[in-house]
Design a protein around this motif. Structure first.
Motif, short mmCIF file in Angstrom:
data_model
loop_
_atom_site.label_atom_id
_atom_site.label_comp_id
_atom_site.label_asym_id
_atom_site.label_seq_id
_atom_site.Cartn_x
_atom_site.Cartn_y
_atom_site.Cartn_z
N GLY A 138 51.20 -33.44 56.28
CA GLY A 138 49.96 -32.88 56.81
C GLY A 138 49.76 -33.05 58.30
N GLU A 139 50.77 -33.53 59.03
CA GLU A 139 50.65 -33.75 60.47
C GLU A 139 51.63 -32.85 61.23
OE1 GLU A 139 51.43 -37.93 60.83
OE2 GLU A 139 49.30 -38.43 60.64
N PHE A 140 51.26 -32.59 62.50
CA PHE A 140 52.09 -31.78 63.38
C PHE A 140 52.27 -32.56 64.69
CE2 PHE A 140 49.87 -29.08 60.44
CZ PHE A 140 50.82 -28.17 60.01
N PRO A 141 53.12 -33.60 64.64
CA PRO A 141 53.20 -34.52 65.79
C PRO A 141 53.70 -33.84 67.06
CG PRO A 141 54.98 -34.94 64.24
CD PRO A 141 54.04 -34.00 63.57
N TYR B 247 56.73 -41.70 59.76
CA TYR B 247 55.92 -41.40 58.58
C TYR B 247 56.74 -41.71 57.32
CZ TYR B 247 58.54 -37.04 57.70
OH TYR B 247 59.52 -36.12 57.41
N GLY C 297 54.57 -28.73 58.87
CA GLY C 297 54.35 -30.11 59.30
C GLY C 297 55.05 -31.15 58.45
N HIS D 278 57.34 -41.16 66.53
CA HIS D 278 56.47 -40.82 65.40
C HIS D 278 57.18 -41.23 64.11
CE1 HIS D 278 53.36 -38.68 63.13
NE2 HIS D 278 54.35 -38.27 62.35
N ASP E 242 56.16 -34.13 50.73
CA ASP E 242 55.52 -34.29 52.04
C ASP E 242 54.09 -33.75 52.05
OD1 ASP E 242 57.57 -35.51 53.21
OD2 ASP E 242 58.21 -33.86 54.50
N GLN F 250 56.19 -29.76 69.97
CA GLN F 250 55.38 -30.06 68.79
C GLN F 250 56.11 -29.59 67.53
OE1 GLN F 250 51.43 -28.35 68.68
NE2 GLN F 250 50.73 -29.88 67.21
#
Length: 448
Positions: free
Chosen positions: A346-349, A359, A343, A357, A425, A321
């Motif tokens: 704002g995401e923590f893939p 973005y 991240g 993934h 980001d 992760q």
């Protein structure tokens, strides 16, 4: 044999055929008769006209059979209608055919928006209406297709970032003529594209005036520091219609511009811009947003799209992760800025074997170019104590060519001396923190 004479500019024959005949023995009338008869026969030689028909008009055996004409008759018929475009027709027709074939496979609904070509007399009416001559290559393209219906998404590419969206239609000739500019700063400029969401257009200069070159294509960019409201800078996108259109088509059909959700996205991917760390590969593509940029003050806005992929062959226990990111940003002056944050957008893939993934994020800078590089920090899902970095390849962002307005530099109200860039980001929905968006002409809303 005829007596040879020294040739000079004064005595060169006006008809090349006379030069051929001058080497014959004019006492032998039979020879002249045979040569004349043979030349006459060759003017209708089918293989000759077939080659010309295929080269200039892209005609096929099926076209010939369907029309029931000889190759010579076909060539003459097309030349009577399209002869003035003989230098452009095959190039532009190939580009259109290539684009339609590609879109028919990738996003066929866009094909339905294309309009049939206009007639010669319609183009002449438009020229009389605007009082300006249209470039021949532009006319030629519109004989093939009269732009597209005003729909979304547009044929000339889209861009989306958080709450900002742009999609450009290729205008039909009637709509373009309605937007023909005669105001100071934009005189003799015809819009080629239009975006409903931002009001943005690419324009073509129909005359060499106000610092522009005839046939040049550009995005207008009002000089926000000049006291004169007609001071218009330009981000140049093409030297003429043929170069502008064919280069765009080439980017589409080669996959340089990806098709995402039935839209052409104008991201540019450098094939060298890929980095692999262990089982994870990171690649980057970028795009310049002229509607959020300005020359004065120098404020250049780029969006970048990052693809993170874990190899299908990776072991399941290698699942991980993303925790944080690190950026090193270097501008054209050599100034370096470092950014760290949790991240991505704002995401923590979580990455598992075969997982991808993607973005999009953005950055602004005040020099004509910058490059970014860095790394992501991950932890293993099975062991949070096992932390490792994944490289982000260096990617460059270079402002497209631009030309400053003809207005005096002395009109600039204040110097601009900010070398800072910003990685964004961490933007929230409806907000892009740390960004000073330029508003070109007040037409592009900051939040859409």
């Amino acid at each position: 044999m005829a007596t040879s004479i020294a040739l000079s500019l004064d005595n060169l024959p006006s008809d090349p055929l006379l030069l051929v005949l001058s080497f014959l023995d004019f006492r032998d009338l039979t020879s002249c008769s045979f040569v004349s008869r043979r030349l006459s026969e060759l003017t209708g030689h089918n293989p000759l006209w077939k080659r010309l028909c295929q080269k200039h008009w892209l005609l096929t055996e099926a076209d010939k059979t369907h029309r029931g004409l000889s190759w010579k008759e076909l060539f003459r018929e097309y030349y009577a209608d399209l002869g003035r475009y003989i230098d452009y027709y095959s190039t532009l027709r190939k580009a259109w055919d290539s684009l339609k074939n590609y879109l028919n496979q990738k996003c066929p609904r866009m094909i339905a928006s294309l309009k049939e070509g206009v007639k010669e007399e319609e183009l002449e009416v438009i020229e009389a209406q605007i009082g300006c001559k249209l470039p021949n290559d532009y006319r030629c393209s519109y004989r093939i297709h009269n732009g597209q219906k005003l729909v979304v998404p547009g044929l000339m590419g889209s861009m989306a970032l958080s709450n900002h969206y742009r999609s450009e239609d290729l205008l039909d000739i009637e709509t373009a003529a309605g937007g023909f500019q005669q105001r100071k700063g934009m005189r003799q400029c015809l819009p080629l594209t239009f975006c409903f969401h931002t009001g943005l257009s690419q324009y073509m200069a129909l005359e060499s005036t106000e610092g522009r070159t005839r046939s040049e294509i550009f995005y207008q960019c009002p000089d926000q520091l000049a006291q004169n409201p007609s001071a218009i800078d330009m981000f140049i996108t093409g030297s003429d219609f043929t170069e502008w259109f064919t280069s765009y088509v080439d980017n589409v059909v080669t996959g340089e511009y990806p098709i995402i959700r039935d839209q052409i996205f104008r991201y540019v991917h450098d094939k060298r811009c890929v980095a692999t760390t262990g089982d994870i590969t990171v690649s980057v593509s970028t795009s310049f947003l002229p509607e959020l940029s300005s020359v004065h003050p120098p404020h250049f806005f780029f969006t970048y799209r990052i693809r993170i992929e874990m190899a299908k062959s990776a072991l399941p226990e290698n699942a991980c992760q993303l925790d944080s990111r690190y950026w090193k940003i270097t501008n054209a002056n050599g100034n370096v800025e470092e950014v760290r944050g949790p991240g991505v957008v704002g995401e923590f893939p979580v990455m598992t074997p075969g997982k991808v993934h993607e973005y999009a994020s953005c950055t602004t800078f005040s020099t004509t170019s910058e490059y970014m590089e860095g790394h992501y920090t991950f932890h293993r899902l099975k062991n949070k104590e096992e932390v490792f970095d994944v490289s982000i390849p260096r990617f460059h962002m270079v402002c497209p060519p631009f030309r400053e307005s003809m207005s005096s530099v002395s009109e600039v109200s204040a110097p601009f001396d900010d070398d800072n860039s910003s990685d964004t980001d961490d933007y929230e929905e409806g907000e892009m923190r740390g960004m000073n968006m330029a508003d070109p002409g007040g037409r592009c809303p900051r939040h859409i």
